[in-house]
Design an enzyme around this catalytic site. Sequence first.
Site, PDB file in Angstrom:
ATOM      1  N   ARG A  40       0.701  -0.967   0.399  1.00 34.81           N
ATOM      2  CA  ARG A  40       0.117  -0.359  -0.396  1.00 34.81           C
ATOM      3  C   ARG A  40       0.907   1.250   0.270  1.00 34.81           C
ATOM      4  O   ARG A  40       0.744   2.067   0.087  1.00 34.81           O
ATOM      5  CB  ARG A  40      -0.870   0.084   0.989  1.00 34.81           C
ATOM      6  CG  ARG A  40      -1.643  -0.850   1.824  1.00 34.81           C
ATOM      7  CD  ARG A  40      -2.914  -1.137   0.809  1.00 34.81           C
ATOM      8  NE  ARG A  40      -4.029  -2.331   0.729  1.00 34.81           N
ATOM      9  CZ  ARG A  40      -4.367  -2.427  -0.749  1.00 34.81           C
ATOM     10  NH1 ARG A  40      -4.773  -1.374  -1.202  1.00 34.81           N
ATOM     11  NH2 ARG A  40      -5.262  -3.669  -0.566  1.00 34.81           N
ATOM     12  N   HIS A  70       5.008  -9.100  -6.732  1.00 35.59           N
ATOM     13  CA  HIS A  70       4.570  -8.659  -6.820  1.00 35.59           C
ATOM     14  C   HIS A  70       4.837  -7.241  -6.552  1.00 35.59           C
ATOM     15  O   HIS A  70       5.073  -6.523  -5.441  1.00 35.59           O
ATOM     16  CB  HIS A  70       3.457  -9.548  -6.246  1.00 35.59           C
ATOM     17  CG  HIS A  70       2.266  -8.659  -6.780  1.00 35.59           C
ATOM     18  ND1 HIS A  70       1.683  -7.452  -7.274  1.00 35.59           N
ATOM     19  CD2 HIS A  70       0.535  -9.742  -7.061  1.00 35.59           C
ATOM     20  CE1 HIS A  70       0.740  -7.112  -7.528  1.00 35.59           C
ATOM     21  NE2 HIS A  70      -0.123  -8.526  -7.766  1.00 35.59           N
ATOM     22  N   TYR A  73       0.610  -2.507  -4.872  1.00 36.16           N
ATOM     23  CA  TYR A  73      -0.913  -1.733  -5.554  1.00 36.16           C
ATOM     24  C   TYR A  73      -0.773  -0.553  -6.187  1.00 36.16           C
ATOM     25  O   TYR A  73      -2.235  -0.238  -6.924  1.00 36.16           O
ATOM     26  CB  TYR A  73      -1.973  -2.471  -4.763  1.00 36.16           C
ATOM     27  CG  TYR A  73      -2.551  -3.769  -4.281  1.00 36.16           C
ATOM     28  CD1 TYR A  73      -1.843  -4.308  -5.269  1.00 36.16           C
ATOM     29  CD2 TYR A  73      -2.453  -4.088  -2.924  1.00 36.16           C
ATOM     30  CE1 TYR A  73      -1.924  -5.932  -4.937  1.00 36.16           C
ATOM     31  CE2 TYR A  73      -3.085  -5.697  -2.788  1.00 36.16           C
ATOM     32  CZ  TYR A  73      -2.514  -6.495  -3.728  1.00 36.16           C
ATOM     33  OH  TYR A  73      -2.568  -7.791  -3.393  1.00 36.16           O
ATOM     34  N   HIS A 110       0.283  -4.171 -11.703  1.00 29.91           N
ATOM     35  CA  HIS A 110      -1.087  -4.499 -12.597  1.00 29.91           C
ATOM     36  C   HIS A 110      -1.113  -3.687 -13.414  1.00 29.91           C
ATOM     37  O   HIS A 110      -0.897  -2.330 -13.076  1.00 29.91           O
ATOM     38  CB  HIS A 110      -2.313  -4.193 -11.490  1.00 29.91           C
ATOM     39  CG  HIS A 110      -2.063  -5.496  -9.899  1.00 29.91           C
ATOM     40  ND1 HIS A 110      -2.993  -4.965  -9.136  1.00 29.91           N
ATOM     41  CD2 HIS A 110      -2.046  -6.741 -10.314  1.00 29.91           C
ATOM     42  CE1 HIS A 110      -3.462  -6.129  -8.578  1.00 29.91           C
ATOM     43  NE2 HIS A 110      -2.562  -7.629  -8.991  1.00 29.91           N
ATOM     44  N   GLU A 145      -0.488  -8.638 -15.072  1.00 27.61           N
ATOM     45  CA  GLU A 145      -1.169  -9.581 -14.871  1.00 27.61           C
ATOM     46  C   GLU A 145      -2.437  -9.189 -15.431  1.00 27.61           C
ATOM     47  O   GLU A 145      -3.097  -7.451 -15.508  1.00 27.61           O
ATOM     48  CB  GLU A 145      -1.684  -9.404 -12.896  1.00 27.61           C
ATOM     49  CG  GLU A 145      -2.479 -10.171 -12.406  1.00 27.61           C
ATOM     50  CD  GLU A 145      -2.481 -10.231 -11.366  1.00 27.61           C
ATOM     51  OE1 GLU A 145      -1.839  -9.514 -10.518  1.00 27.61           O
ATOM     52  OE2 GLU A 145      -3.339 -10.681 -10.295  1.00 27.61           O
ATOM     53  N   ASP A 179      -4.569 -14.088 -14.482  1.00 36.03           N
ATOM     54  CA  ASP A 179      -4.907 -14.818 -12.420  1.00 36.03           C
ATOM     55  C   ASP A 179      -6.316 -15.411 -13.057  1.00 36.03           C
ATOM     56  O   ASP A 179      -7.352 -14.792 -13.120  1.00 36.03           O
ATOM     57  CB  ASP A 179      -4.802 -13.199 -11.956  1.00 36.03           C
ATOM     58  CG  ASP A 179      -6.180 -13.350 -10.656  1.00 36.03           C
ATOM     59  OD1 ASP A 179      -6.576 -13.559 -10.646  1.00 36.03           O
ATOM     60  OD2 ASP A 179      -5.095 -13.301  -9.020  1.00 36.03           O
ATOM     61  N   HIS A 182      -9.973 -12.926 -11.854  1.00 38.53           N
ATOM     62  CA  HIS A 182      -9.685 -12.156 -12.451  1.00 38.53           C
ATOM     63  C   HIS A 182      -9.819 -12.128 -13.809  1.00 38.53           C
ATOM     64  O   HIS A 182     -10.960 -11.665 -13.964  1.00 38.53           O
ATOM     65  CB  HIS A 182      -8.608 -11.846 -12.652  1.00 38.53           C
ATOM     66  CG  HIS A 182      -7.426 -10.911 -11.060  1.00 38.53           C
ATOM     67  ND1 HIS A 182      -6.251 -10.228 -11.305  1.00 38.53           N
ATOM     68  CD2 HIS A 182      -8.077 -10.942 -10.088  1.00 38.53           C
ATOM     69  CE1 HIS A 182      -6.178  -9.720  -9.972  1.00 38.53           C
ATOM     70  NE2 HIS A 182      -7.103 -10.543  -8.742  1.00 38.53           N
ATOM     71  N   HIS A 214      -1.891 -17.344 -11.308  1.00 40.95           N
ATOM     72  CA  HIS A 214      -1.947 -17.120 -10.366  1.00 40.95           C
ATOM     73  C   HIS A 214      -3.421 -17.645 -10.161  1.00 40.95           C
ATOM     74  O   HIS A 214      -4.277 -17.707 -10.101  1.00 40.95           O
ATOM     75  CB  HIS A 214      -2.192 -15.633  -9.817  1.00 40.95           C
ATOM     76  CG  HIS A 214      -1.237 -14.272  -9.644  1.00 40.95           C
ATOM     77  ND1 HIS A 214      -1.546 -12.691  -9.187  1.00 40.95           N
ATOM     78  CD2 HIS A 214      -0.094 -14.713  -9.325  1.00 40.95           C
ATOM     79  CE1 HIS A 214      -0.503 -12.375  -9.061  1.00 40.95           C
ATOM     80  NE2 HIS A 214       0.541 -13.495  -9.321  1.00 40.95           N
ATOM     81  N   ASP A 227     -13.456  -8.805  -8.359  1.00 40.92           N
ATOM     82  CA  ASP A 227     -12.251  -9.559  -7.764  1.00 40.92           C
ATOM     83  C   ASP A 227     -11.785  -9.686  -6.516  1.00 40.92           C
ATOM     84  O   ASP A 227     -11.331  -8.628  -5.655  1.00 40.92           O
ATOM     85  CB  ASP A 227     -11.002  -8.136  -8.256  1.00 40.92           C
ATOM     86  CG  ASP A 227      -9.703  -8.550  -8.046  1.00 40.92           C
ATOM     87  OD1 ASP A 227      -9.734 -10.020  -7.402  1.00 40.92           O
ATOM     88  OD2 ASP A 227      -8.478  -7.798  -8.328  1.00 40.92           O
ATOM     89  N   HIS A 229     -11.606 -12.954  -4.279  1.00 42.73           N
ATOM     90  CA  HIS A 229     -10.978 -14.493  -3.774  1.00 42.73           C
ATOM     91  C   HIS A 229     -11.516 -14.809  -2.998  1.00 42.73           C
ATOM     92  O   HIS A 229     -11.748 -14.624  -1.979  1.00 42.73           O
ATOM     93  CB  HIS A 229      -9.422 -14.069  -3.953  1.00 42.73           C
ATOM     94  CG  HIS A 229      -8.284 -13.640  -4.713  1.00 42.73           C
ATOM     95  ND1 HIS A 229      -6.899 -13.134  -5.147  1.00 42.73           N
ATOM     96  CD2 HIS A 229      -8.711 -12.382  -5.925  1.00 42.73           C
ATOM     97  CE1 HIS A 229      -6.904 -12.459  -6.088  1.00 42.73           C
ATOM     98  NE2 HIS A 229      -7.358 -11.801  -6.696  1.00 42.73           N
ATOM     99  N   GLU A 259      -3.098 -17.064  -4.130  1.00 40.78           N
ATOM    100  CA  GLU A 259      -3.532 -15.519  -3.806  1.00 40.78           C
ATOM    101  C   GLU A 259      -4.935 -15.451  -2.928  1.00 40.78           C
ATOM    102  O   GLU A 259      -5.453 -14.829  -2.911  1.00 40.78           O
ATOM    103  CB  GLU A 259      -3.343 -14.578  -4.608  1.00 40.78           C
ATOM    104  CG  GLU A 259      -2.447 -14.207  -4.889  1.00 40.78           C
ATOM    105  CD  GLU A 259      -2.010 -13.314  -6.073  1.00 40.78           C
ATOM    106  OE1 GLU A 259      -3.674 -13.796  -7.080  1.00 40.78           O
ATOM    107  OE2 GLU A 259      -1.168 -12.684  -6.672  1.00 40.78           O
TER     108      GLU A 259
END
Length: 280
Positions: A40, A70, A73, A110, A145, A179, A182, A214, A227, A229, A259
């Site tokens: 974040r 990764h 975000y 992303h 992704e 993913d 996704h 993913h 989105d 999971h 994930e």
Amino acid sequence: MNTGLKIGAHMSVAKGYVQMVKDAVNIGSDTFQFFSRNPRGAKAKAIDPEEIKEFRNMLSQNNITQVLVHAPYTLNLCSAKEETRNISLEMMTDDLKRMELYPGNLYNFHPGSRLKQNIDTAVEQISAGLNKAMFKDMHTTVLLETMAGKGSEAGRTFEELRAIIDKVELKDKIGVCIDTCHIWDSGYDIVNDLEGVLNEFDRIIGLEYLKAVHINDSLNERGSHKDRHALIGEGHIGLEAFKNIINHPSLCNLPFYLETPTDDKGHGEEIKLLKSLYKI
Ligand code: FE
Ligand code: FE
Ligand code: ZN
């Protein structure tokens, strides 16, 4: 039981790189994923070369040939704000430089949220960012992704990913990470027509660009653009579909990363479950 499936989970790097490998091995992983920095925030911990040396030793001792890093975000190469685009480019540039300390791995990000900008502008900005951050002799493969299409997310269709790849100069250093949650949320029917989806991927992007998966179930129905999971077998994709996914000839040799919303122990159980369904 066949153990040829290459699978791991998203792991925490909070206790250090070495402990992370131990934790991953403990739950039966053959590979794993972790954040390049706080997901974040923008701040990256300084890297200790000794720790990275030990990290690399641990990876090779445990036959882990490739890990997936990764991006945070907050990284958004197609933000409508120039300042955010610049910060994102700095983060990616820095991440890719740091990853040269442990060459030969994968970096996933992303494509970004474009807000009110149109997709052509976003494609232009993302590829321009990539062309600045990537460099000729790098030893990392950068993966776009596939996104669920939540809000104004770019990368929700194979066509959007193809458009970005088309403008990337270092084509041998770029790829895609599917993913499963996704693409399902984005509308691709990997439950009833996995073959058709992969054919479409091949036709539009080319399967040679597909480098990682993913593996997540989804709390929502196909095309929901949500989105969220779910644990493997406990969402709308379901265990039977995952059995087909891990065994598909175009996917079975790729690395898979969980994930799912659980802890290391839960991931360990999912790894065991998926390995028991692997036929090759
Ligand atoms: Fe992601
Ligand atoms: Fe993902
Ligand atoms: Zn997601």
